[in-house]
Scaffold this active site. Sequence first.
Site, PDB file in Angstrom:
ATOM      1  N   CYS A 316       0.773  -1.248   0.000  1.00  0.00           N
ATOM      2  CA  CYS A 316       0.000   0.000   0.000  1.00  0.00           C
ATOM      3  C   CYS A 316       0.804   1.298   0.000  1.00  0.00           C
ATOM      4  CB  CYS A 316      -0.957   0.038   1.176  1.00  0.00           C
ATOM      5  SG  CYS A 316      -1.789  -1.493   1.497  1.00  0.00           S
ATOM      6  N   ARG A 345       5.491 -11.696   5.766  1.00  0.00           N
ATOM      7  CA  ARG A 345       4.861 -11.482   7.065  1.00  0.00           C
ATOM      8  C   ARG A 345       5.418 -12.501   8.034  1.00  0.00           C
ATOM      9  NH1 ARG A 345      -1.376 -10.049   5.252  1.00  0.00           N
ATOM     10  NH2 ARG A 345      -0.725  -8.376   3.838  1.00  0.00           N
ATOM     11  N   GLN A 363       0.824 -11.013  -4.002  1.00  0.00           N
ATOM     12  CA  GLN A 363      -0.578 -10.682  -4.170  1.00  0.00           C
ATOM     13  C   GLN A 363      -0.780 -10.009  -5.521  1.00  0.00           C
ATOM     14  OE1 GLN A 363      -2.328  -9.502   0.082  1.00  0.00           O
ATOM     15  NE2 GLN A 363      -2.362  -7.863  -1.367  1.00  0.00           N
ATOM     16  N   ASP A 365      -2.069  -7.322  -6.351  1.00  0.00           N
ATOM     17  CA  ASP A 365      -2.520  -6.137  -5.646  1.00  0.00           C
ATOM     18  C   ASP A 365      -2.756  -4.991  -6.622  1.00  0.00           C
ATOM     19  OD1 ASP A 365      -3.116  -4.853  -3.343  1.00  0.00           O
ATOM     20  OD2 ASP A 365      -1.067  -4.793  -2.571  1.00  0.00           O
ATOM     21  N   HIS A 367      -3.740  -0.526  -6.338  1.00  0.00           N
ATOM     22  CA  HIS A 367      -4.210   0.661  -5.638  1.00  0.00           C
ATOM     23  C   HIS A 367      -4.738   1.620  -6.692  1.00  0.00           C
ATOM     24  CE1 HIS A 367      -1.664  -1.232  -2.598  1.00  0.00           C
ATOM     25  NE2 HIS A 367      -2.626  -0.813  -1.805  1.00  0.00           N
ATOM     26  N   LYS A 446     -15.014  -2.115   3.619  1.00  0.00           N
ATOM     27  CA  LYS A 446     -14.507  -3.009   2.582  1.00  0.00           C
ATOM     28  C   LYS A 446     -15.550  -4.016   2.146  1.00  0.00           C
ATOM     29  CE  LYS A 446     -12.608  -6.169   5.946  1.00  0.00           C
ATOM     30  NZ  LYS A 446     -12.040  -7.465   6.013  1.00  0.00           N
ATOM     31  N   HIS A 493      -7.975  -0.095  -2.284  1.00  0.00           N
ATOM     32  CA  HIS A 493      -7.034  -1.215  -2.217  1.00  0.00           C
ATOM     33  C   HIS A 493      -7.809  -2.421  -2.708  1.00  0.00           C
ATOM     34  CE1 HIS A 493      -4.592   0.810   1.127  1.00  0.00           C
ATOM     35  NE2 HIS A 493      -5.703   1.504   1.098  1.00  0.00           N
TER      36      HIS A 493
HETATM   37 ZN   LIG Z   1      -3.325  -1.730  -0.072  1.00  0.00          ZN
END
Ligand SMILES: [Zn+2]
Length: 620
Positions: A316, A345, A363, A365, A367, A446, A493
Amino acid sequence: MAKDVAQEAPAQGAVAQEAEEEFEAPERGSADELLDAGAHSDLDAMRHSAAHVMAEAVMDLFPDAKLGIGPAIADGFYYDFQLPRALTPADLEKIEARMAESIRADHPFVRRELAPDEGRAFFAERDQPFKVEILDDLAARAKADGSPMPPTSLYEHGSFVDLCKGPHVASTGRIGPFKLLAVAGAYWRGDEKRPMLQRIYGTVWETQEDLDRYLWRRAEAKKRDHRRLGIQLDLFSFHDVSPGSAFWHPKGQTIWRTLEGAMLELQARRGYQEVSTPILVDKKLWQQSGHWDLYGDNMFRVLSEDHAFGLKPMNCPESTFIYRSKVRSYRDLPIRYSEYGRLHRNERSGTLSGLTRVRQFIQDDAHIYVRPDQLADEIEALLGEVREAYSWFGLKPRFAYATKPDKAIGDPVLWERAEGLVKAALDRAGGDYKLKPKDGTFYAPKIDIYIDDALGREWQMATIQADLVMLPERFDLTYIDEHGQPQRPIAIHRAIYGSLERFIGILLEHFAGALPLWVAPIQAVVIPIADRHVQAADELAGVLRSRGLRVEVDRSDNRMQNKIRLATEQKVPYMLVLGDREVEARTAAPRTRAGEQQPAEGWEALADRLAAETGKRTVD
Ligand SMILES: [Zn+2]
Ligand SMILES: [Zn+2]
């Protein structure tokens, strides 16, 4: 040991490696968590009651047993014990028999309260150090908070007494058909520095039919376990030099790239731009984003030249640097940055499990920076992306809408606005969604995405978050509006597959390894019957590869039937057998992994047909 534990534990479909919301996970192993019996429904209360009855039976057989905890979990219950020796399958039978006696006796569950010091003395006298530890933790916390220590709550049935807040069924006779399933090692409080206890898993249901169905589902899940399939299909392996991080073998990496390719193609159509940001990032960024304080224990920290860095646990904050590299106009938005970032993680080693709970993952991912007036349209389009991507696997996503949690940060007015916009988008996109009140992240409402797999297990997959606070406010993001004034964008996100590792694990179990043709790492195996057919087999493979198909030739000296059996076990969609007749006529008759024999076709026509089939992202 940890590995064995993971393999013994029952499959738990609903246990997800949470995406970004894991940020606010409660402290594992806290006294509160230990006292939570997990009994949030009538069925859970029955399951938790069965755990008490199991503990009673264990104490009968092992009077010196030390009791850990015994909550209800998805599909059943467990109880942790410290015992003088390892349990055997014969022990489980004995424990089951004693449980059945206790259930027949129909003892009522009776709640009792003791003053705190009496409660502690009660468990100290009975030499139950883990119970004493829980009570001491509660006392220490009460002291720190300056609040009075609550009385000790006990539940008693027959001669068995446990430290417990309940709830329970009225009496042991209310416990339905049950079965003990497995024993696994479990560290006390999940801490690998504390004693390893023996955890007995059991399951209990309202009817025999429910129990039978569950046991079938469990046996099937074992066969489909992605950890087993990963080895059988030569896809990936795990090694203790890097716990919780998959080593992808060529076929596994092919699956990975195929999924990535499909998503990149979808994203290109939707106007995403791919970015890539560093993995090793200065502590000051994580302080600014809040991760260092709130999530620091879950991050791997690295020291270099006396300076602290963190391996990124999520992508992020970094995309904001790219956003801020220019002045953005209202005309530039939406800006959709996608990133296949490698994330780390620091999950406890004892909790790692195959591809579904890992330390390193990637991921899909993104944004997305939008103006407030664009949010609802963008979310509606994202729901469409999710539906499309899941349709490639024949999966139907379900949505849940999670609203502002109690410990949210940021302006309540912004929250109200974000919630209104997300809800409007969900309503407009039609379809049902479930409401999860107060289950949003601390910075955004979310939408969570769920699927049910072939065994009826629910998996939480991707998430879409509408963030008006964390990225926009903490990183001071702006765009210039039509009046020349700076305004805050909203940052969405979103991940669709979520962790690719976890997604692949779920796909393997859902399809029992027989991945759809378009994803299968090897789509066809050419099987020459004798050595004199190998050259033609190579030629046919070349024709198929020229159409983009992933093909192998089985050059081993195995007999044909053996080659077919091996390819079937490897779940290869098509087997193409070549003998004298086929080589002469330049044909091949495909055989499918389901055992269906298809008519012979010329090589070129066959290659065209298979290429057309693999080009469609569908389930065969
Ligand atoms: Zn994010
Ligand atoms: Zn209880």
